[in-house]
Design a protein around this motif. Structure first.
Motif, PDB file in Angstrom:
ATOM      1  N   ASP A  44       0.812  -1.213   0.000  1.00 48.91           N
ATOM      2  CA  ASP A  44       0.000   0.000   0.000  1.00 48.91           C
ATOM      3  C   ASP A  44       0.850   1.269   0.000  1.00 48.91           C
ATOM      4  OD1 ASP A  44      -2.130  -1.743   0.167  1.00 48.91           O
ATOM      5  OD2 ASP A  44      -2.360  -1.532   2.344  1.00 48.91           O
ATOM      6  N   ALA A  45       2.092   1.174   0.456  1.00 51.75           N
ATOM      7  CA  ALA A  45       2.938   2.365   0.589  1.00 51.75           C
ATOM      8  C   ALA A  45       4.046   2.413  -0.459  1.00 51.75           C
ATOM      9  CB  ALA A  45       3.546   2.402   1.985  1.00 51.75           C
ATOM     10  N   GLY A  46       4.001   1.521  -1.429  1.00 54.12           N
ATOM     11  CA  GLY A  46       5.056   1.468  -2.428  1.00 54.12           C
ATOM     12  C   GLY A  46       5.818   0.164  -2.368  1.00 54.12           C
ATOM     13  N   PHE A  47       6.790   0.016  -3.260  1.00 58.74           N
ATOM     14  CA  PHE A  47       7.476  -1.261  -3.408  1.00 58.74           C
ATOM     15  C   PHE A  47       8.333  -1.622  -2.200  1.00 58.74           C
ATOM     16  CE2 PHE A  47      11.307  -3.661  -4.462  1.00 58.74           C
ATOM     17  CZ  PHE A  47      10.713  -4.853  -4.843  1.00 58.74           C
ATOM     18  N   SER A  48       8.240  -2.901  -1.811  1.00 60.00           N
ATOM     19  CA  SER A  48       9.130  -3.483  -0.822  1.00 60.00           C
ATOM     20  C   SER A  48       9.030  -4.992  -0.950  1.00 60.00           C
ATOM     21  CB  SER A  48       8.750  -3.048   0.602  1.00 60.00           C
ATOM     22  OG  SER A  48       9.805  -3.271   1.498  1.00 60.00           O
ATOM     23  N   SER A  49      10.119  -5.703  -0.692  1.00 64.04           N
ATOM     24  CA  SER A  49      10.089  -7.163  -0.642  1.00 64.04           C
ATOM     25  C   SER A  49       9.896  -7.590   0.813  1.00 64.04           C
ATOM     26  CB  SER A  49      11.394  -7.760  -1.178  1.00 64.04           C
ATOM     27  OG  SER A  49      11.557  -7.475  -2.548  1.00 64.04           O
ATOM     28  N   LEU A  50       9.144  -8.660   1.006  1.00 64.57           N
ATOM     29  CA  LEU A  50       8.852  -9.128   2.357  1.00 64.57           C
ATOM     30  C   LEU A  50       9.179 -10.612   2.438  1.00 64.57           C
ATOM     31  CD1 LEU A  50       7.538  -8.022   5.043  1.00 64.57           C
ATOM     32  CD2 LEU A  50       5.455  -9.180   4.297  1.00 64.57           C
ATOM     33  N   ALA A  51      10.126 -10.972   3.304  1.00 63.17           N
ATOM     34  CA  ALA A  51      10.483 -12.380   3.488  1.00 63.17           C
ATOM     35  C   ALA A  51       9.511 -13.032   4.465  1.00 63.17           C
ATOM     36  CB  ALA A  51      11.915 -12.495   3.999  1.00 63.17           C
ATOM     37  N   MET A  52       9.144 -14.300   4.184  1.00 66.54           N
ATOM     38  CA  MET A  52       8.165 -14.996   5.014  1.00 66.54           C
ATOM     39  C   MET A  52       8.648 -16.397   5.362  1.00 66.54           C
ATOM     40  SD  MET A  52       4.187 -16.012   4.138  1.00 66.54           S
ATOM     41  CE  MET A  52       4.622 -17.528   3.245  1.00 66.54           C
ATOM     42  N   PHE A  99       7.514 -12.598   9.380  1.00 65.03           N
ATOM     43  CA  PHE A  99       7.855 -11.737   8.250  1.00 65.03           C
ATOM     44  C   PHE A  99       9.048 -10.857   8.598  1.00 65.03           C
ATOM     45  CE2 PHE A  99       3.238 -12.388   8.027  1.00 65.03           C
ATOM     46  CZ  PHE A  99       3.097 -12.851   6.723  1.00 65.03           C
ATOM     47  N   SER A 100       9.848 -10.530   7.571  1.00 66.77           N
ATOM     48  CA  SER A 100      10.931  -9.559   7.702  1.00 66.77           C
ATOM     49  C   SER A 100      10.879  -8.621   6.513  1.00 66.77           C
ATOM     50  CB  SER A 100      12.293 -10.255   7.750  1.00 66.77           C
ATOM     51  OG  SER A 100      13.343  -9.308   7.646  1.00 66.77           O
ATOM     52  N   ASN A 101      10.832  -7.326   6.801  1.00 58.50           N
ATOM     53  CA  ASN A 101      10.709  -6.315   5.752  1.00 58.50           C
ATOM     54  C   ASN A 101      12.061  -5.655   5.502  1.00 58.50           C
ATOM     55  OD1 ASN A 101       9.952  -4.347   3.953  1.00 58.50           O
ATOM     56  ND2 ASN A 101       8.643  -3.227   5.372  1.00 58.50           N
ATOM     57  N   CYS A 102      12.914  -6.346   4.742  1.00 57.75           N
ATOM     58  CA  CYS A 102      14.228  -5.825   4.371  1.00 57.75           C
ATOM     59  C   CYS A 102      14.428  -6.012   2.865  1.00 57.75           C
ATOM     60  CB  CYS A 102      15.344  -6.562   5.112  1.00 57.75           C
ATOM     61  SG  CYS A 102      15.370  -6.277   6.897  1.00 57.75           S
ATOM     62  N   PRO A 103      15.235  -5.166   2.229  1.00 55.30           N
ATOM     63  CA  PRO A 103      15.438  -5.305   0.791  1.00 55.30           C
ATOM     64  C   PRO A 103      16.017  -6.666   0.414  1.00 55.30           C
ATOM     65  CG  PRO A 103      16.223  -3.173   1.537  1.00 55.30           C
ATOM     66  CD  PRO A 103      15.900  -3.968   2.769  1.00 55.30           C
ATOM     67  N   HIS A 104      15.577  -7.164  -0.728  1.00 56.79           N
ATOM     68  CA  HIS A 104      16.103  -8.409  -1.277  1.00 56.79           C
ATOM     69  C   HIS A 104      17.562  -8.206  -1.691  1.00 56.79           C
ATOM     70  CE1 HIS A 104      16.638 -11.674  -4.228  1.00 56.79           C
ATOM     71  NE2 HIS A 104      15.683 -12.299  -3.563  1.00 56.79           N
ATOM     72  N   PRO A 105      18.402  -9.242  -1.590  1.00 59.94           N
ATOM     73  CA  PRO A 105      19.818  -9.079  -1.984  1.00 59.94           C
ATOM     74  C   PRO A 105      20.023  -8.580  -3.409  1.00 59.94           C
ATOM     75  CG  PRO A 105      19.525 -11.126  -0.770  1.00 59.94           C
ATOM     76  CD  PRO A 105      18.150 -10.568  -0.997  1.00 59.94           C
ATOM     77  N   LEU A 106      19.089  -8.874  -4.325  1.00 60.46           N
ATOM     78  CA  LEU A 106      19.265  -8.446  -5.708  1.00 60.46           C
ATOM     79  C   LEU A 106      18.627  -7.094  -6.009  1.00 60.46           C
ATOM     80  CD1 LEU A 106      18.863 -11.566  -8.035  1.00 60.46           C
ATOM     81  CD2 LEU A 106      20.945 -10.477  -7.189  1.00 60.46           C
ATOM     82  N   ASP A 107      17.916  -6.523  -5.061  1.00 63.04           N
ATOM     83  CA  ASP A 107      17.281  -5.221  -5.288  1.00 63.04           C
ATOM     84  C   ASP A 107      18.362  -4.211  -5.663  1.00 63.04           C
ATOM     85  OD1 ASP A 107      16.017  -2.759  -5.160  1.00 63.04           O
ATOM     86  OD2 ASP A 107      14.804  -3.301  -3.418  1.00 63.04           O
ATOM     87  N   PRO A 141      13.443   0.356   2.602  1.00 61.70           N
ATOM     88  CA  PRO A 141      12.214  -0.402   2.345  1.00 61.70           C
ATOM     89  C   PRO A 141      10.980   0.339   2.841  1.00 61.70           C
ATOM     90  CG  PRO A 141      13.413  -1.334   4.196  1.00 61.70           C
ATOM     91  CD  PRO A 141      14.297  -0.288   3.601  1.00 61.70           C
ATOM     92  N   LYS A 142       9.900   0.235   2.081  1.00 61.17           N
ATOM     93  CA  LYS A 142       8.637   0.884   2.451  1.00 61.17           C
ATOM     94  C   LYS A 142       7.855  -0.022   3.429  1.00 61.17           C
ATOM     95  CE  LYS A 142       8.943   4.381  -0.502  1.00 61.17           C
ATOM     96  NZ  LYS A 142       9.539   3.879  -1.692  1.00 61.17           N
ATOM     97  N   PRO A 143       6.941   0.544   4.192  1.00 61.77           N
ATOM     98  CA  PRO A 143       6.081  -0.274   5.050  1.00 61.77           C
ATOM     99  C   PRO A 143       5.232  -1.239   4.213  1.00 61.77           C
ATOM    100  CG  PRO A 143       5.941   2.050   5.633  1.00 61.77           C
ATOM    101  CD  PRO A 143       6.677   1.989   4.333  1.00 61.77           C
ATOM    102  N   VAL A 144       4.964  -2.396   4.762  1.00 60.79           N
ATOM    103  CA  VAL A 144       4.130  -3.408   4.102  1.00 60.79           C
ATOM    104  C   VAL A 144       2.958  -3.737   5.023  1.00 60.79           C
ATOM    105  CG1 VAL A 144       4.023  -5.760   3.195  1.00 60.79           C
ATOM    106  CG2 VAL A 144       6.090  -4.380   2.839  1.00 60.79           C
ATOM    107  N   THR A 145       1.761  -3.831   4.440  1.00 57.51           N
ATOM    108  CA  THR A 145       0.552  -4.096   5.213  1.00 57.51           C
ATOM    109  C   THR A 145       0.206  -5.579   5.168  1.00 57.51           C
ATOM    110  OG1 THR A 145      -0.298  -1.894   4.672  1.00 57.51           O
ATOM    111  CG2 THR A 145      -1.886  -3.516   5.500  1.00 57.51           C
ATOM    112  N   VAL A 146      -0.026  -6.154   6.343  1.00 51.16           N
ATOM    113  CA  VAL A 146      -0.491  -7.537   6.444  1.00 51.16           C
ATOM    114  C   VAL A 146      -1.846  -7.516   7.151  1.00 51.16           C
ATOM    115  CG1 VAL A 146      -0.031  -9.868   7.273  1.00 51.16           C
ATOM    116  CG2 VAL A 146       1.882  -8.402   6.575  1.00 51.16           C
ATOM    117  N   THR A 147      -2.873  -7.992   6.456  1.00 49.23           N
ATOM    118  CA  THR A 147      -4.231  -8.008   7.010  1.00 49.23           C
ATOM    119  C   THR A 147      -4.674  -9.446   7.214  1.00 49.23           C
ATOM    120  OG1 THR A 147      -4.745  -5.975   5.793  1.00 49.23           O
ATOM    121  CG2 THR A 147      -6.600  -7.213   6.698  1.00 49.23           C
ATOM    122  N   ARG A 148      -5.046  -9.771   8.428  1.00 47.02           N
ATOM    123  CA  ARG A 148      -5.537 -11.120   8.752  1.00 47.02           C
ATOM    124  C   ARG A 148      -7.059 -11.123   8.637  1.00 47.02           C
ATOM    125  NH1 ARG A 148      -5.065 -13.826  14.711  1.00 47.02           N
ATOM    126  NH2 ARG A 148      -6.155 -15.799  14.263  1.00 47.02           N
TER     127      ARG A 148
END
Length: 272
Positions: free
Chosen positions: A75-83, A219-227, A234-241
């Motif tokens: 929702d706030a722009g591009f970011s990769s999220l590890a799960m 989850f971890s919100n950090c840039p991917h190694p290839l970014d 990194p931008k905020p990422v929204t997780v909705t349950r």
């Protein structure tokens, strides 16, 4: 000891693999759809159990019950999220990306695919996905990869975040499985090299993951190694349950491939 294989042996091994792959792909009762449309559908307020915004550089974990959905949205722009994920009652059963790839004959995860545990059971069904640009091969960042990318900056990384997350859950670093990097447009070229394909992403991308067992998900919100971005921002990422909805009998993810059918049979056997 390194064993050198002849060109003939390599060709024979490839032919056997391709034959097995062909047989595995021939059984497909339901054709897989394309990407989910944008924007993401608006969730009914009554169905929202919790909404978390994970700041850039940070981590978060949650418990999910069967048939609940985690909607992960940019929702706030591009970011990769590890799960990562563990079965709630027995965390020795965990997300397994090698099996997810091997059992479905593809590294391309998108709508209609499932994500397996190391016990051959289905942990998640991908019920919606607007990008299909996720990386199940490389894993997340670590101290060394960040030092190489951002030599003059103090940054957080996925490996350290997941160690902190696991410790707070009473787990050890050895319990951490390989992480699935969501919204990481990694592909493999004809020479077997990883490449970053930003054109695969869209503004406002999202993915819906339906839980197929009770789990703890991290989850971890950090840039991917290839970014390629030279700045770690990194931008905020929204997780909705979202509340549980029991799948219909002909549910796409449960019928699309023979491997998924068997995986859900294993789920049923485990709860019988």
């Amino acid at each position: 000891m390194h064993i050198r294989r002849s060109a003939e042996e390599i060709a024979a091994n490839r032919a056997r693999y391709e034959e097995h792959q062909k047989k595995g792909l021939e059984f497909a009762p339901t054709a897989l759809p394309g990407k989910s449309p944008l924007p993401a559908p608006v969730a009914d307020a009554a169905s929202i159990i919790h909404r978390e915004i994970i700041p850039g550089g940070w981590y978060w974990s949650t418990r999910v019950k069967p048939f609940e959905t985690l909607r992960i949205s940019l929702d706030a722009g591009f970011s990769s999220l590890a799960m990562v994920a563990w079965k709630a009652s027995e965390p020795s059963e965990r997300l397994n990306l090698p099996d997810t790839v091997k059992l479905q004959w593809t590294t391309g995860l998108g709508k209609g695919r499932v994500i397996f545990s190391d016990m051959g059971r289905v942990m998640f069904s991908i019920t919606e996905d607007s990008s299909a640009a996720h990386d199940c091969l490389m894993g997340g960042s670590n101290t060394q990869s960040n030092a190489a990318k951002y030599p003059d900056a103090i940054t957080r990384n996925t490996r350290d975040n997941l160690i902190l997350l696991a410790t707070k859950l009473g787990l050890d670093r050895r319990d951490i499985p390989a992480a699935l990097s969501l919204f990481a447009p990694v592909r493999v070229d004809s020479e077997g090299r990883f490449e970053w394909r930003p054109e695969l992403m869209n503004d406002g991308d999202y993915i819906d993951l339906r839980a197929e067992m009770e789990m703890t998900v991290g989850f971890s919100n950090c840039p991917h190694p290839l970014d390629p971005n030279p700045v770690c921002a990194p931008k905020p990422v929204t997780v909705t349950r979202l509340a549980a909805v029991v799948p219909e009998a002909g549910d796409l993810c449960r019928t699309a491939t023979a491997e998924a059918v068997r995986g859900f049979e294993n789920n049923a056997f485990a709860t019988a």
